[in-house]
Every structure is written in C-alpha cells, then in structure tokens.
Enzyme design. Structure first.
Site, PDB file in Angstrom:
ATOM      1  N   GLU A  61       0.838  -1.200   0.000  1.00 10.84           N
ATOM      2  CA  GLU A  61       0.000   0.000   0.000  1.00 10.84           C
ATOM      3  C   GLU A  61       0.871   1.248   0.000  1.00 10.84           C
ATOM      4  O   GLU A  61       1.758   1.412   0.842  1.00 10.84           O
ATOM      5  CB  GLU A  61      -0.924   0.041   1.221  1.00 10.84           C
ATOM      6  CG  GLU A  61      -1.814   1.288   1.169  1.00 10.84           C
ATOM      7  CD  GLU A  61      -2.799   1.401   2.309  1.00 10.84           C
ATOM      8  OE1 GLU A  61      -2.785   0.548   3.213  1.00 10.84           O
ATOM      9  OE2 GLU A  61      -3.571   2.375   2.281  1.00 10.84           O
ATOM     10  N   GLU A  86       4.531   4.978   4.103  1.00  5.88           N
ATOM     11  CA  GLU A  86       3.950   6.296   4.413  1.00  5.88           C
ATOM     12  C   GLU A  86       5.102   7.174   4.914  1.00  5.88           C
ATOM     13  O   GLU A  86       5.971   6.692   5.637  1.00  5.88           O
ATOM     14  CB  GLU A  86       2.848   6.148   5.470  1.00  5.88           C
ATOM     15  CG  GLU A  86       2.255   7.445   5.991  1.00  5.88           C
ATOM     16  CD  GLU A  86       1.719   8.370   4.902  1.00  5.88           C
ATOM     17  OE1 GLU A  86       0.799   7.996   4.182  1.00  5.88           O
ATOM     18  OE2 GLU A  86       2.252   9.495   4.766  1.00  5.88           O
ATOM     19  N   ASP A 136      -2.417  11.944  -3.246  1.00  4.53           N
ATOM     20  CA  ASP A 136      -2.562  13.408  -3.299  1.00  4.53           C
ATOM     21  C   ASP A 136      -2.839  13.825  -4.744  1.00  4.53           C
ATOM     22  O   ASP A 136      -2.077  13.480  -5.643  1.00  4.53           O
ATOM     23  CB  ASP A 136      -1.270  14.060  -2.792  1.00  4.53           C
ATOM     24  CG  ASP A 136      -1.045  13.744  -1.326  1.00  4.53           C
ATOM     25  OD1 ASP A 136      -1.924  14.050  -0.502  1.00  4.53           O
ATOM     26  OD2 ASP A 136       0.009  13.166  -0.993  1.00  4.53           O
ATOM     27  N   ASP A 172     -11.022  10.778  -5.367  1.00  6.67           N
ATOM     28  CA  ASP A 172     -12.251  11.583  -5.432  1.00  6.67           C
ATOM     29  C   ASP A 172     -12.013  12.806  -6.321  1.00  6.67           C
ATOM     30  O   ASP A 172     -12.756  13.772  -6.259  1.00  6.67           O
ATOM     31  CB  ASP A 172     -12.690  12.024  -4.023  1.00  6.67           C
ATOM     32  CG  ASP A 172     -11.684  12.935  -3.349  1.00  6.67           C
ATOM     33  OD1 ASP A 172     -10.507  12.945  -3.788  1.00  6.67           O
ATOM     34  OD2 ASP A 172     -12.053  13.651  -2.397  1.00  6.67           O
ATOM     35  N   THR A 203     -12.032   5.262   3.361  1.00  6.52           N
ATOM     36  CA  THR A 203     -10.842   5.832   3.988  1.00  6.52           C
ATOM     37  C   THR A 203     -11.148   7.232   4.552  1.00  6.52           C
ATOM     38  O   THR A 203     -12.172   7.837   4.233  1.00  6.52           O
ATOM     39  CB  THR A 203      -9.647   5.951   3.007  1.00  6.52           C
ATOM     40  OG1 THR A 203      -9.759   7.177   2.292  1.00  6.52           O
ATOM     41  CG2 THR A 203      -9.581   4.785   2.034  1.00  6.52           C
ATOM     42  N   LYS A 204     -10.211   7.712   5.371  1.00  6.96           N
ATOM     43  CA  LYS A 204     -10.388   9.021   6.001  1.00  6.96           C
ATOM     44  C   LYS A 204     -10.496  10.125   4.941  1.00  6.96           C
ATOM     45  O   LYS A 204     -11.379  10.976   5.000  1.00  6.96           O
ATOM     46  CB  LYS A 204      -9.171   9.274   6.901  1.00  6.96           C
ATOM     47  CG  LYS A 204      -9.198  10.569   7.625  1.00  6.96           C
ATOM     48  CD  LYS A 204      -8.116  10.614   8.687  1.00  6.96           C
ATOM     49  CE  LYS A 204      -8.001  12.018   9.222  1.00  6.96           C
ATOM     50  NZ  LYS A 204      -6.745  12.663   8.818  1.00  6.96           N
ATOM     51  N   PHE A 205      -9.628  10.072   3.949  1.00  9.35           N
ATOM     52  CA  PHE A 205      -9.652  11.111   2.917  1.00  9.35           C
ATOM     53  C   PHE A 205     -10.897  10.998   2.050  1.00  9.35           C
ATOM     54  O   PHE A 205     -11.424  11.992   1.585  1.00  9.35           O
ATOM     55  CB  PHE A 205      -8.384  11.041   2.074  1.00  9.35           C
ATOM     56  CG  PHE A 205      -7.278  11.828   2.695  1.00  9.35           C
ATOM     57  CD1 PHE A 205      -6.514  11.286   3.706  1.00  9.35           C
ATOM     58  CD2 PHE A 205      -7.033  13.140   2.302  1.00  9.35           C
ATOM     59  CE1 PHE A 205      -5.510  12.008   4.314  1.00  9.35           C
ATOM     60  CE2 PHE A 205      -6.036  13.875   2.906  1.00  9.35           C
ATOM     61  CZ  PHE A 205      -5.272  13.310   3.915  1.00  9.35           C
ATOM     62  N   GLU A 206     -11.328   9.770   1.865  1.00  6.33           N
ATOM     63  CA  GLU A 206     -12.551   9.560   1.082  1.00  6.33           C
ATOM     64  C   GLU A 206     -13.742  10.219   1.798  1.00  6.33           C
ATOM     65  O   GLU A 206     -14.554  10.895   1.173  1.00  6.33           O
ATOM     66  CB  GLU A 206     -12.787   8.055   0.952  1.00  6.33           C
ATOM     67  CG  GLU A 206     -14.078   7.700   0.244  1.00  6.33           C
ATOM     68  CD  GLU A 206     -14.129   6.208  -0.048  1.00  6.33           C
ATOM     69  OE1 GLU A 206     -13.402   5.439   0.592  1.00  6.33           O
ATOM     70  OE2 GLU A 206     -14.915   5.831  -0.930  1.00  6.33           O
TER      71      GLU A 206
HETATM   72  C1  LIG Z   1      -4.483  12.089   0.553  1.00  2.00           C
HETATM   73  S1  LIG Z   1      -3.619  11.066   1.677  1.00  2.00           S
HETATM   74  C2  LIG Z   1      -4.544   9.533   1.630  1.00  2.00           C
HETATM   75  C3  LIG Z   1      -4.255   8.659   2.811  1.00  2.00           C
HETATM   76  C4  LIG Z   1      -5.050   7.346   2.881  1.00  2.00           C
HETATM   77  N1  LIG Z   1      -4.709   6.484   1.779  1.00  2.00           N
HETATM   78  C5  LIG Z   1      -6.527   7.623   2.910  1.00  2.00           C
HETATM   79  O1  LIG Z   1      -7.206   7.391   1.903  1.00  2.00           O
HETATM   80  O2  LIG Z   1      -7.017   8.073   3.953  1.00  2.00           O
HETATM   81  C6  LIG Z   1      -2.170  10.663   0.763  1.00  2.00           C
HETATM   82  C7  LIG Z   1      -1.092  10.084   1.647  1.00  2.00           C
HETATM   83  O3  LIG Z   1      -0.036   9.615   0.828  1.00  2.00           O
HETATM   84  C8  LIG Z   1       1.190   9.942   1.456  1.00  2.00           C
HETATM   85  N2  LIG Z   1       2.202   9.973   0.395  1.00  2.00           N
HETATM   86  C9  LIG Z   1       2.190  10.736  -0.733  1.00  2.00           C
HETATM   87  N3  LIG Z   1       3.239  10.447  -1.499  1.00  2.00           N
HETATM   88  C10 LIG Z   1       3.948   9.492  -0.843  1.00  2.00           C
HETATM   89  C11 LIG Z   1       5.140   8.792  -1.146  1.00  2.00           C
HETATM   90  N4  LIG Z   1       5.821   9.024  -2.271  1.00  2.00           N
HETATM   91  N5  LIG Z   1       5.579   7.901  -0.247  1.00  2.00           N
HETATM   92  C12 LIG Z   1       4.898   7.641   0.889  1.00  2.00           C
HETATM   93  N6  LIG Z   1       3.755   8.270   1.232  1.00  2.00           N
HETATM   94  C13 LIG Z   1       3.287   9.179   0.362  1.00  2.00           C
HETATM   95  C14 LIG Z   1       0.942  11.269   2.155  1.00  2.00           C
HETATM   96  O4  LIG Z   1       1.832  11.494   3.223  1.00  2.00           O
HETATM   97  C15 LIG Z   1      -0.495  11.076   2.643  1.00  2.00           C
HETATM   98  O5  LIG Z   1      -0.544  10.516   3.924  1.00  2.00           O
END
Ligand SMILES: C[S@@+](CC[C@H](N)C(=O)[O-])C[C@H]1O[C@@H](n2cnc3c(N)ncnc32)[C@H](O)[C@@H]1O
Length: 226
Positions: A61, A86, A136, A172, A203-206
């Site tokens: 993941e 992460e 992101d 999204d 998920t939280k972001f969802e």
């Molecule tokens: C928008 S959040 C989504 C988190 C989770 N998947 C959710 O749906 O709740 C994106 C996450 O990806 C992590 N992230 C982005 N690019 C990354 C990378 N290259 N390596 C590790 N983590 C990364 C960010 O720190 C962030 O926590």
C-alpha cells in the site's frame, strides 16, 4: 515523483512533508513499536518470507495515511501480508498503534518514500496487489508533475506485480481518475479489471471528499500474464 529517476535528474516528490502534530502516544508508538513492526529503508529487496515469518501473497500500500483502512483490510484478510509505506510520521505512529492494538501479524510499515521502496525494496514480480487509495491529487496544473501516477510509475508497478496481480486505485478527484485510467490503459502490461467498486473500507480522505460532494472512483487493473 513517478517511477525511476535518471542519474542527476531533479527529484520531484509526490508529497511535501507536513510537520503536523505527533501526539504523545504516536511518539511512543514510533519509538517502541517501530522495531517490531517497522522496516527501515534499505536499497536491497526484502525477503518477504523472513519479514513475515511465512510465505503468503503480499499486497503493498502506497500512502497509508493514518492507517485505518490498512489495519481494517489486514484484519479482514489474515491470509495475506501487507506492506505499507507512508512518509507522514503521525500517520506511521497511528498505524503502528493499530497493529499493536489489534495484534496484527500481517502488516509491516516503511516510513519512507513509497516509490523508492517499490524500486529498491521489492523484488520484481513479488507483489500480489498494490493499493493506492486517495493519492494526493495535486490539483494545480503546475503541480501535476508531482502526481504519483504517470507512465514510469505504471511501468514500475508492472515490474513489481506478479502476473495476474492487481492495482487498485481510488480517488475523489475526477480529472486525476481520468489520468490514472489513461496511464494504466496505455501500459501494455495491464488489462482493465472488473468495472465498479472493488471491496474496500471507506478511507479518512474519502470521507472528507464525500462530505465535499466529490464523486469517488475506484480503478482496477490486472497485470497481464506477459
Ligand atoms: C491524501 S492522503 C490519503 C491517505 C489514505 N490512503 C486515505 O485514503 O485516507 C495521501 C497520503 O499519501 C502519502 N504519500 C504521498 N506520497 C507518498 C510517497 N511518495 N511515499 C509515501 N507516502 C506518500 C501522504 O503522506 C499522505 O498521507
């Protein structure tokens, strides 16, 4: 950042390290639980049988966030092993706490850039699945180069997935969903998986996106047999 870099090429990362607040219990988890459930970055492929103490399909993941969904999926699928990457410290601390609280034996966490982990720590053809939930979206055009899903990333994912393995992405952000669809559709190593939402927890972001009225799209691609 997306896929392999050429030597001397400027590194464009898919994240900006937010400081964020690390709670005392996340701090404690990072200090005490990292040696048990964390894996330090290293530029050598992991021996999954040694890491998990058994031979089972491994799902990777990328960007586990606070790890709720990671833990929930691993709890529901004890026959699979999960490696989560992460970069956000509080998120890693939170996931470590969940692994401990639920006594999960099938998750390990790497606190490092997930693309570098994929490139260096995962052997070719070693993955049964790859989860990319709510990457992101980098909505501004000048930031699109930071989006994780670009052609080199799809090629790297194909290299690391076993034939028949799957890529499950969700977002999204409709325009990023189209980009993900286009990038994986254009990669000859993937074929489209069954349409529609593949089973996964919210998920939280969802949840945040849904509250804002954003449409959520799940995308599934299967690594061809060659
Ligand atoms: C928008 S959040 C989504 C988190 C989770 N998947 C959710 O749906 O709740 C994106 C996450 O990806 C992590 N992230 C982005 N690019 C990354 C990378 N290259 N390596 C590790 N983590 C990364 C960010 O720190 C962030 O926590």
């Amino acid at each position: 950042m997306s896929g392999k870099r050429q030597e001397g090429e400027r590194t464009i990362r898919s994240y900006v390290l937010r400081q964020g607040r690390t709670t005392p219990s996340q701090h404690r988890a990072l200090a005490v639980l990292s040696p048990r459930f964390g894996i330090p970055f290293s530029a050598r492929p992991l021996d999954f049988a040694a890491v998990f103490g058994r031979t089972a399909p491994v799902v990777y993941e990328i960007g586990a966030g606070m790890g709720e969904v990671t833990a929930e999926i691993a709890l529901a699928r004890p026959e699979l092993d999960y490696l989560a990457a992460e970069v956000h410290g509080p998120g890693v601390g939170s996931l470590l706490k969940k692994i401990d609280a639920l006594a999960l034996k099938n998750i390990r966490v790497v606190r490092h850039d997930a693309v570098e982990v994929l490139e260096h720590m995962i052997a070719d053809g070693a993955l049964a699945g790859l989860h990319l939930f709510f990457p992101d979206p980098w909505p501004k055009k000048r930031h699109h180069k930071r989006r994780l899903v670009q052609a080199p990333f799809a090629a790297l994912a194909a290299q690391k997935l076993a034939p028949g393995g799957y890529l499950h992405a969700a977002t999204d952000w409709p325009e990023y969903a189209s980009q993900i669809d286009e990038v994986f559709s254009a990669c000859r190593m993937f074929s489209p998986g069954a349409a529609g939402r593949r089973e996964r927890p919210v998920t939280k972001f969802e949840r945040r996106g849904l509250n804002l009225g954003h449409p959520v799209r799940d995308l599934l691609f299967l690594r061809r047999q060659e």
